[in-house]
Design a protein around this motif. Structure first.
Motif, mmCIF file in Angstrom:
data_model
loop_
_atom_site.group_PDB
_atom_site.id
_atom_site.type_symbol
_atom_site.label_atom_id
_atom_site.label_comp_id
_atom_site.label_asym_id
_atom_site.label_seq_id
_atom_site.Cartn_x
_atom_site.Cartn_y
_atom_site.Cartn_z
ATOM 1 N N LYS A 2 0.837 -1.204 0.000
ATOM 2 C CA LYS A 2 0.000 0.000 0.000
ATOM 3 C C LYS A 2 0.873 1.255 0.000
ATOM 4 C CE LYS A 2 -4.318 1.672 0.602
ATOM 5 N NZ LYS A 2 -5.460 1.355 -0.281
ATOM 6 N N ALA B 284 1.047 3.888 -3.147
ATOM 7 C CA ALA B 284 0.735 5.296 -2.902
ATOM 8 C C ALA B 284 1.917 6.181 -3.284
ATOM 9 C CB ALA B 284 0.364 5.503 -1.441
ATOM 10 N N TRP C 191 -3.047 4.080 5.785
ATOM 11 C CA TRP C 191 -4.028 3.358 4.972
ATOM 12 C C TRP C 191 -5.305 4.188 4.799
ATOM 13 C CZ3 TRP C 191 -3.092 -1.970 3.526
ATOM 14 C CH2 TRP C 191 -4.094 -2.510 2.705
ATOM 15 N N CYS D 19 -3.987 7.332 2.157
ATOM 16 C CA CYS D 19 -4.260 6.621 0.900
ATOM 17 C C CYS D 19 -5.736 6.667 0.501
ATOM 18 C CB CYS D 19 -3.792 5.174 1.010
ATOM 19 S SG CYS D 19 -2.016 5.000 1.262
ATOM 20 N N ILE E 122 -5.262 11.077 -0.865
ATOM 21 C CA ILE E 122 -4.785 10.903 -2.243
ATOM 22 C C ILE E 122 -5.946 10.963 -3.235
ATOM 23 C CG2 ILE E 122 -3.841 9.162 -3.820
ATOM 24 C CD1 ILE E 122 -1.724 8.553 -1.760
#
Length: 546
Positions: free
Chosen positions: A244, A248, A309, A313, A317
């Motif tokens: 992850k 990212a 997370w 992310c 994002i």
């Protein structure tokens, strides 16, 4: 003559029967050494054990200490510094080899063939490795050390012996803190051993999942002093977490081409999402620093995982894509700066747990310095506190989640556009929604979007209540009113239980008297929020039934 069945000890290595053997050994008289260590510890000037319950274990050992046999009949180790005159039988104990000293010239001397106990050599480690007995620069700078990390099974063998040896030779405790970790056991809680065949080779784990995944799993999956059960699924989860971070970072790097560290500017006019993620980064760095200082690595891992997370992310994002792919060049530059800054600081926080992946990514980011290992640790800065941005983002996230939940309930795919009506509780909420309408349209995928303090609620509409607003999704032909009433009644049951729980807590005089004022205010805010939501759900149920 009678036969008696009894247990006979056998060597764990050779299987041979263990027989008593009378021999001459070297001992250290322990009472004087232990007395000094006990006095220092009980005076409050001793070592800080983490968890503190292991201090009792330590004191139990040294308060009941016996003389220590320090000689071993092995082929390796430090030789006992004792020589025997083969003619007179005199024993010479010397820090220097007496065969090189003039006063022993001409005498037949033979050194004792025994070696020192491994733990005797290890007891000297904190200061002997720094050049002691010479007063070296390393000794002056690094001694006493800060923290010893070790297992609880060698408190007496190693920890206590380092302490009383240091007090004897340096008159100081060798370290300030002793962090006790548990043992790594198999999935069933058994100790790993060759006989059981349940051991796990770390190199096999590294080959399959990577070094960082194994390191992160082991360092964040247990609490101080507690054993860790090794489970492959935990390593897999850590590997997925590393993936992850990697993915990212790849997205960020694709959108940071040409950006240098000199270009990064996180001041000025920032979007709600930019301000929010800076606040969350600042908050996370403060909490992580506090937890690491308290050796709470399990909780540290949980906070890092949630921040990276969820916040970075899953939300930031995605929100950042609107600026990065939009037509506003200035907004794009600001988001690029915030993205580079936040990812840089995030990698610094994850570096102690995932050193390889964090270093690799950091080297490709806009940065200053040669290595992330020497980069400054993120420090909490009150200037990044932005409660307005947090309130706005919380509202947006609640709205987006509510709409997605409703879509899932009536099987309306995210690719299909829908109509969304929002009725804010007041003008401030309406201003927030209008100011961030672009996010709502994009992540709720609306064909029509309207927000206002007054409008006619359509009859056939799915309803959701979030803090500060009511959401209506007109889904003509897709909505079963009976099902919608049933869903709202379930939500009402949940809100009733929450209101009851909070009211019960606030009516508890013991809680109110002992809890900090901040906690009480938070509970009162929850009570008001749940009560408001409950009232709106009740009103909507009555509308649908009417």
């Amino acid at each position: 003559i009678e036969e008696h069945v009894h247990q006979v000890g056998h060597s764990e290595r050779t299987g041979v029967v263990v027989e008593p053997y009378l021999s001459t050994q070297w001992f250290v008289e322990m009472k004087p050494l232990a007395a000094k260590a006990i006095e220092v510890q009980k005076a409050g000037n001793g070592v800080n054990f983490v968890p503190d319950r292991f201090e009792r274990t330590y004191l139990h050992w040294i308060e009941n200490v016996r003389d220590w046999c320090i000689s071993r009949q092995l082929w390796w180790g430090h030789r006992i510094p004792a020589w025997y005159d083969e003619e007179t039988g005199e024993v010479i104990v010397s820090a220097e080899d007496p065969t090189t000293l003039p006063e022993y010239a001409g005498r037949k001397l033979k050194q004792d063939e025994d070696v020192l106990d491994t733990w005797f050599s290890s007891a000297l480690w904190p200061f002997s490795t720094l050049g002691w007995p010479e007063q070296t620069e390393d000794l002056k700078r690094y001694y006493p050390t800060n923290v010893l990390v070790t297992g609880y099974d060698i408190i007496y063998f190693w920890v206590s012996r380092m302490i009383f040896t240091a007090l004897e030779f340096t008159e100081e405790i060798p370290f300030k803190d002793v962090l006790m970790h548990g043992l790594v056991r198999d999935a069933d809680g058994r100790k790993m051993s060759k006989s059981l065949g349940n051991g796990v080779d770390p190199l096999d784990v590294i080959d399959q999942y990577g070094t960082d995944a194994m390191r992160y799993m082991i360092s964040t999956s247990s609490t101080p002093g507690q054993d860790l059960r090794f489970r492959w699924e935990r390593v897999e989860q850590a590997r997925n977490f590393a993936n992850k971070i990697w993915n990212a970072s790849r997205f960020a790097l694709m959108n940071l081409e040409g950006v240098t560290s000199a270009d990064i500017d996180i001041t000025g006019d920032l979007s709600t999402a930019d301000r929010w993620i800076l606040h969350r980064l600042n908050e996370t760095s403060r909490d992580i620093t506090r937890l690491i200082d308290a050796y709470e690595f399990g909780e540290t891992g949980r906070l890092l995982y949630n921040f990276i997370w969820d916040d970075l992310c899953d939300w930031y994002i995605e929100f950042a894509k609107l600026s990065l792919y939009g037509d506003n060049a200035e907004a794009k530059k600001k988001t690029q700066s915030v993205l580079a800054y936040v990812l840089d600081r995030t990698l610094r926080m994850i570096h102690p747990f995932m050193p390889f992946i964090s270093e690799e990514i950091w080297q490709h980011l806009p940065h200053e310095g040669e290595t992330i290992t020497l980069a400054a640790w993120p420090v909490y800065d009150p200037a990044f506190e932005d409660k307005d941005a947090v309130a706005e983002m919380n509202l947006l996230i609640d709205v987006i989640r509510a709409v997605r939940n409703i879509r899932a309930e009536v099987n309306v795919p995210m690719s299909k556009k829908i109509e969304l009506l929002i009725k804010p509780g007041d003008q401030a909420v309406l201003d927030t929604i209008n100011r961030n309408g672009e996010y709502v349209r994009r992540f709720c995928n609306t064909s029509e979007f309207d927000a206002g303090l007054e409008f006619t609620v359509p009859d056939k509409a799915m309803t959701s209540i979030v803090s500060g607003a009511e959401l209506y999704l007109p889904l003509a032909g897709l909505l079963d009113i009976a099902q919608e009433i049933s869903r709202l009644e379930k939500e009402l049951q949940h809100l009733n239980s929450e209101v009851e729980r909070v009211e019960k807590k606030l009516s508890n005089q013991g809680f109110v008297a002992k809890a900090p004022a901040k906690v009480i205010e938070e509970e009162k805010a929850k009570q008001a929020d749940y009560s408001d939501k409950r009232a709106k759900v009740i009103a909507r149920i009555e509308e649908l039934k009417g």
